[in-house]
Every structure is written in structure tokens, then in C-alpha cells.
Design an enzyme around this catalytic site. Structure first.
Site, PDB file in Angstrom:
ATOM      1  N   GLU A 159      -6.643   4.937   7.888  1.00  0.00           N
ATOM      2  CA  GLU A 159      -6.441   6.351   7.531  1.00  0.00           C
ATOM      3  C   GLU A 159      -7.702   6.923   6.888  1.00  0.00           C
ATOM      4  O   GLU A 159      -8.036   8.088   7.069  1.00  0.00           O
ATOM      5  CB  GLU A 159      -5.206   6.478   6.623  1.00  0.00           C
ATOM      6  CG  GLU A 159      -3.933   6.306   7.433  1.00  0.00           C
ATOM      7  CD  GLU A 159      -2.775   5.656   6.691  1.00  0.00           C
ATOM      8  OE1 GLU A 159      -2.775   5.643   5.454  1.00  0.00           O
ATOM      9  OE2 GLU A 159      -1.855   5.153   7.383  1.00  0.00           O
ATOM     10  N   ASN A 205       0.874  -1.177   0.000  1.00  0.00           N
ATOM     11  CA  ASN A 205       0.000   0.000   0.000  1.00  0.00           C
ATOM     12  C   ASN A 205       0.910   1.226   0.000  1.00  0.00           C
ATOM     13  O   ASN A 205       1.503   1.558   1.020  1.00  0.00           O
ATOM     14  CB  ASN A 205      -0.893  -0.021   1.253  1.00  0.00           C
ATOM     15  CG  ASN A 205      -1.715   1.256   1.382  1.00  0.00           C
ATOM     16  OD1 ASN A 205      -1.768   2.073   0.458  1.00  0.00           O
ATOM     17  ND2 ASN A 205      -2.350   1.443   2.528  1.00  0.00           N
ATOM     18  N   TRP A 206       1.006   1.848  -1.156  1.00  0.00           N
ATOM     19  CA  TRP A 206       1.954   2.963  -1.289  1.00  0.00           C
ATOM     20  C   TRP A 206       1.455   4.244  -0.623  1.00  0.00           C
ATOM     21  O   TRP A 206       2.196   5.191  -0.475  1.00  0.00           O
ATOM     22  CB  TRP A 206       2.217   3.255  -2.766  1.00  0.00           C
ATOM     23  CG  TRP A 206       2.948   2.168  -3.503  1.00  0.00           C
ATOM     24  CD1 TRP A 206       3.328   0.944  -3.012  1.00  0.00           C
ATOM     25  CD2 TRP A 206       3.404   2.223  -4.858  1.00  0.00           C
ATOM     26  NE1 TRP A 206       3.985   0.231  -3.983  1.00  0.00           N
ATOM     27  CE2 TRP A 206       4.051   0.988  -5.126  1.00  0.00           C
ATOM     28  CE3 TRP A 206       3.329   3.174  -5.868  1.00  0.00           C
ATOM     29  CZ2 TRP A 206       4.614   0.705  -6.373  1.00  0.00           C
ATOM     30  CZ3 TRP A 206       3.885   2.898  -7.109  1.00  0.00           C
ATOM     31  CH2 TRP A 206       4.525   1.674  -7.343  1.00  0.00           C
ATOM     32  N   LYS A 207       0.179   4.285  -0.294  1.00  0.00           N
ATOM     33  CA  LYS A 207      -0.444   5.494   0.263  1.00  0.00           C
ATOM     34  C   LYS A 207      -0.171   6.677  -0.694  1.00  0.00           C
ATOM     35  O   LYS A 207      -0.116   6.474  -1.900  1.00  0.00           O
ATOM     36  CB  LYS A 207       0.059   5.740   1.682  1.00  0.00           C
ATOM     37  CG  LYS A 207      -0.090   4.475   2.553  1.00  0.00           C
ATOM     38  CD  LYS A 207       0.097   4.692   3.998  1.00  0.00           C
ATOM     39  CE  LYS A 207      -0.073   3.366   4.736  1.00  0.00           C
ATOM     40  NZ  LYS A 207       0.011   3.487   6.167  1.00  0.00           N
ATOM     41  N   SER A 211       3.917  -1.526  10.300  1.00  0.00           N
ATOM     42  CA  SER A 211       5.380  -1.467  10.504  1.00  0.00           C
ATOM     43  C   SER A 211       6.107  -2.754  10.107  1.00  0.00           C
ATOM     44  O   SER A 211       7.096  -3.133  10.743  1.00  0.00           O
ATOM     45  CB  SER A 211       5.706  -1.096  11.958  1.00  0.00           C
ATOM     46  OG  SER A 211       5.283   0.220  12.219  1.00  0.00           O
ATOM     47  N   GLY A 228       2.941   2.779  10.734  1.00  0.00           N
ATOM     48  CA  GLY A 228       3.880   3.882  10.526  1.00  0.00           C
ATOM     49  C   GLY A 228       4.580   4.340  11.788  1.00  0.00           C
ATOM     50  O   GLY A 228       5.173   5.419  11.820  1.00  0.00           O
ATOM     51  N   GLY A 275       3.116  -0.972   4.205  1.00  0.00           N
ATOM     52  CA  GLY A 275       3.098   0.454   3.845  1.00  0.00           C
ATOM     53  C   GLY A 275       4.484   0.930   3.450  1.00  0.00           C
ATOM     54  O   GLY A 275       4.978   0.621   2.359  1.00  0.00           O
ATOM     55  N   GLY A 276       5.148   1.648   4.345  1.00  0.00           N
ATOM     56  CA  GLY A 276       6.443   2.283   4.061  1.00  0.00           C
ATOM     57  C   GLY A 276       7.461   1.356   3.397  1.00  0.00           C
ATOM     58  O   GLY A 276       8.142   1.762   2.440  1.00  0.00           O
ATOM     59  N   GLU A 313      -4.852  -4.531  10.797  1.00  0.00           N
ATOM     60  CA  GLU A 313      -3.812  -3.522  10.960  1.00  0.00           C
ATOM     61  C   GLU A 313      -4.087  -2.712  12.226  1.00  0.00           C
ATOM     62  O   GLU A 313      -4.875  -1.754  12.194  1.00  0.00           O
ATOM     63  CB  GLU A 313      -3.820  -2.554   9.767  1.00  0.00           C
ATOM     64  CG  GLU A 313      -3.579  -3.205   8.428  1.00  0.00           C
ATOM     65  CD  GLU A 313      -3.055  -2.197   7.414  1.00  0.00           C
ATOM     66  OE1 GLU A 313      -1.985  -2.442   6.875  1.00  0.00           O
ATOM     67  OE2 GLU A 313      -3.707  -1.173   7.180  1.00  0.00           O
ATOM     68  N   HIS A 320      -9.417   1.284   5.147  1.00  0.00           N
ATOM     69  CA  HIS A 320      -8.123   1.511   5.799  1.00  0.00           C
ATOM     70  C   HIS A 320      -8.307   2.501   6.949  1.00  0.00           C
ATOM     71  O   HIS A 320      -9.112   3.431   6.851  1.00  0.00           O
ATOM     72  CB  HIS A 320      -7.111   2.045   4.773  1.00  0.00           C
ATOM     73  CG  HIS A 320      -5.712   2.020   5.304  1.00  0.00           C
ATOM     74  ND1 HIS A 320      -5.242   2.976   6.171  1.00  0.00           N
ATOM     75  CD2 HIS A 320      -4.694   1.138   5.131  1.00  0.00           C
ATOM     76  CE1 HIS A 320      -3.990   2.688   6.497  1.00  0.00           C
ATOM     77  NE2 HIS A 320      -3.638   1.577   5.876  1.00  0.00           N
TER      78      HIS A 320
HETATM   79  P1  13P Z   1       3.296   0.829   7.530  1.00  0.00           P
HETATM   80  O1  13P Z   1       3.804  -0.492   7.001  1.00  0.00           O
HETATM   81  O2  13P Z   1       3.989   2.009   6.949  1.00  0.00           O
HETATM   82  O3  13P Z   1       3.258   0.833   9.029  1.00  0.00           O
HETATM   83  O4  13P Z   1       1.768   0.953   7.041  1.00  0.00           O
HETATM   84  C1  13P Z   1       0.926  -0.124   7.200  1.00  0.00           C
HETATM   85  C2  13P Z   1      -0.323   0.150   6.455  1.00  0.00           C
HETATM   86  O5  13P Z   1      -1.105   1.006   6.832  1.00  0.00           O
HETATM   87  C3  13P Z   1      -0.569  -0.614   5.223  1.00  0.00           C
HETATM   88  O6  13P Z   1      -1.862  -0.440   4.781  1.00  0.00           O
END
Ligand code: 13P
Length: 264
Positions: free
Chosen positions: A97, A9-11, A213, A173, A234-235, A167, A95
Site C-alpha cells: 500500500e 498490521n492494523w493499517k 487474506s 484484502g 491485516g483485517g 504478501e 508494504h
Molecule cells: P489482509 O489480511 O487484510 O488481506 O491484509 C494483509 C496485509 O496487507 C497485511 O500487511
């Protein structure tokens, strides 16, 4: 046995040039590798370019969100019909967010899941508790309720089409990872809940991922648990060298499980 699934998930990250560079590297890396399913979910504006690059590859492409109407006066929204045109096959829904920053409710997520299924997408349905809820010992209740609300009115054969991602918000993050044991416990509970609303055979088929994470250096601890079917990353999914190691860890765990011949 459920095939492991690693989804990036590149956000809201990367330029178009960086995005192209990353998928070219991934496409090359994934050549001939089929023991783990892999997907990337870039921002909307890169979907067309990237889906063309990935057309002849084994990497799936998904969107990070979608509105639940086909068309109309919904300024700023993207419809399932538009995503279909771009060869998108999956969509992340609910998600944290989206829930926290954009105030999406369980009811919104339920509508989106139904709409995604109607249009033949693979919904990646996200759930997870915040830090206070976990501290109060209410994480299981919270997540169970999110699952029940999200799958409300779905038929068993629709539930079968879901990918679920657990999650915990406090682990997203933050570098604070939920332990493999704790994640597996919640994921087991999610599987039980799915079983209650469908049947055992479907509950055994639905893939349930961990997210929060994930790094190449910590994922081994999660992927060894039998109920954790992969990761929503994510990251780390923005860095080819790291993301490819996460994929390798998932593939190695498949091989390990086969050798142990424990049908899941
Ligand atoms: P991180 O891996 O950056 O913590 O993000 C997780 C996430 O929200 C994937 O959807």
C-alpha cells in the site's frame, strides 16, 4: 527451529478506545504463552498509549512505516528517533500500500531498511507481486528483484535481523488467498536469495511470513509448510476472536513440528 511469528498490521483502522480494548484482550490471552512471537502494528497516534499497556507483556509493538531521516523539514513524516521514544521495536517497511498508493520505490525501501537497522529496529520488509505479474508467470522474478533491491549493500549480519513478509498484492484484502503451496514456493525462493547474499546459516534463521487474506479458517493451509514462518495479518488482526485463533494455529504448528523433530 525458527519460532513462528504472527504480526497484526492494523493499517488505518480502529478508534483509540477500540484499540485499547483489543490490546487488553490480547495481553490477557497471551499470558504464559511463549511458543509464538506476536506483535501489533497500530497507527502512529496510538503507539504511545498502547506501548505503555504492552510494556509488561510478551506482545511486541511496531509502526507501519517510518521515514529514513532523523529530523528536519519533512512535513507529515515520522522519524526513527520519534519511534524509539515510544518504545517501538519493529517497523513495517515497503508494504504494497505504501508502494502503490504513496509511490515508494525499491530505493526508498532500501534506505528505510538501512535506517531502521541503524536505529536498532526489527524491519518487517514486505514484498509481493500484483495480479498481472503473477498471470504472466513473472512472480518469482519480481519478488526476487524486490528482495535484492531492498537488501542492497546490507551486511550479512544486518540481513539476519530482517523479518520478511511475502504478501501477493492480489491476495491483500480481497479474500483471494494464495495457496500454501504457491506461497511456500516463493518463500523458499526468497530464502535461497537471502542465502546467496549472506550464508546458509543466516538464511535458515531469517523468518519469512506470508500475508494476504489470512483468516482463522484458512491459515492452517499455510502454516503447515516448513518455509512459512508465520503471518502478517491485516483485517483479521482487528478482531480479537479471529486473531487469537490465528496465533493458536501458529503455536499448534510449532508443537507439531517439534513432535516430528524436523529441525528446520
Ligand atoms: P489482509 O489480511 O487484510 O488481506 O491484509 C494483509 C496485509 O496487507 C497485511 O500487511
Amino acid at each position: 527451529m525458527r519460532k513462528k511469528f504472527i504480526i497484526g498490521n492494523w493499517k488505518m483502522n480502529l478508534t483509540l478506545g477500540e484499540a485499547q480494548d483489543l490490546v487488553f484482550k490480547l495481553k490477557n490471552f497471551m499470558k504464559g504463552k511463549n511458543s509464538t512471537d506476536v506483535a501489533v502494528c497500530p497507527p502512529y497516534t496510538y503507539l504511545l498509549t498502547l506501548s505503555n499497556i504492552l510494556k509488561d507483556s510478551n506482545i511486541l509493538i511496531g509502526a507501519q512505516n517510518m521515514f529514513h531521516k532523523e529530523e528536519g523539514a519533512f512535513t507529515g513524516e515520522i522519524s526513527p528517533v520519534m519511534l524509539k521514544d515510544l518504545n517501538v521495536i519493529m517497523v513495517i517497511l515497503g508494504h504494497s500500500e505504501r508502494r502503490q498508493i504513496f509511490h515508494e520505490t525499491d530505493q526508498d525501501v532500501n534506505l528505510k531498511i538501512k535506517c531502521a537497522l541503524k536505529f536498532g529496529f526489527m524491519p518487517v520488509f514486505c514484498v509481493g507481486e500484483d495480479f498481472n505479474t503473477r498471470e504472466k508467470g513473472k512472480a518469482e522474478d519480481w519478488v526476487k528483484n524486490q528482495i535484492l533491491e531492498g537488501i542492497k549493500d546490507l551486511k550479512a549480519e544486518e540481513i539476519e535481523k530482517l523479518i520478511i513478509a511475502y504478501e501477493p498484492i492480489w491476495a491483500i484484502g480481497t479474500g483471494k488467498i494464495c495457496s500454501g503451496e504457491d506461497a511456500n514456493k516463493i518463500i523458499k525462493m526468497i530464502r535461497e536469495t537471502i542465502k546467496l547474499k549472506s550464508n546458509d546459516s543466516i538464511a535458515q534463521k531469517v523468518r519469512i511470513l506470508y500475508g494476504g487474506s489470512i483468516k482463522a479458517s484458512n491459515f492452517q493451509e499455510h502454516i503447515k509448510y516448513p518455509d512459512i514462518d508465520g503471518g502478517l495479518v491485516g483485517g483479521t488482526s482487528l478482531i480479537f476472536e479471529e486473531f487469537s485463533k490465528v496465533i493458536d494455529l501458529a503455536s499448534a504448528s510449532n508443537v507439531h513440528a517439534l513432535h516430528q523433530s524436523h529441525p528446520v
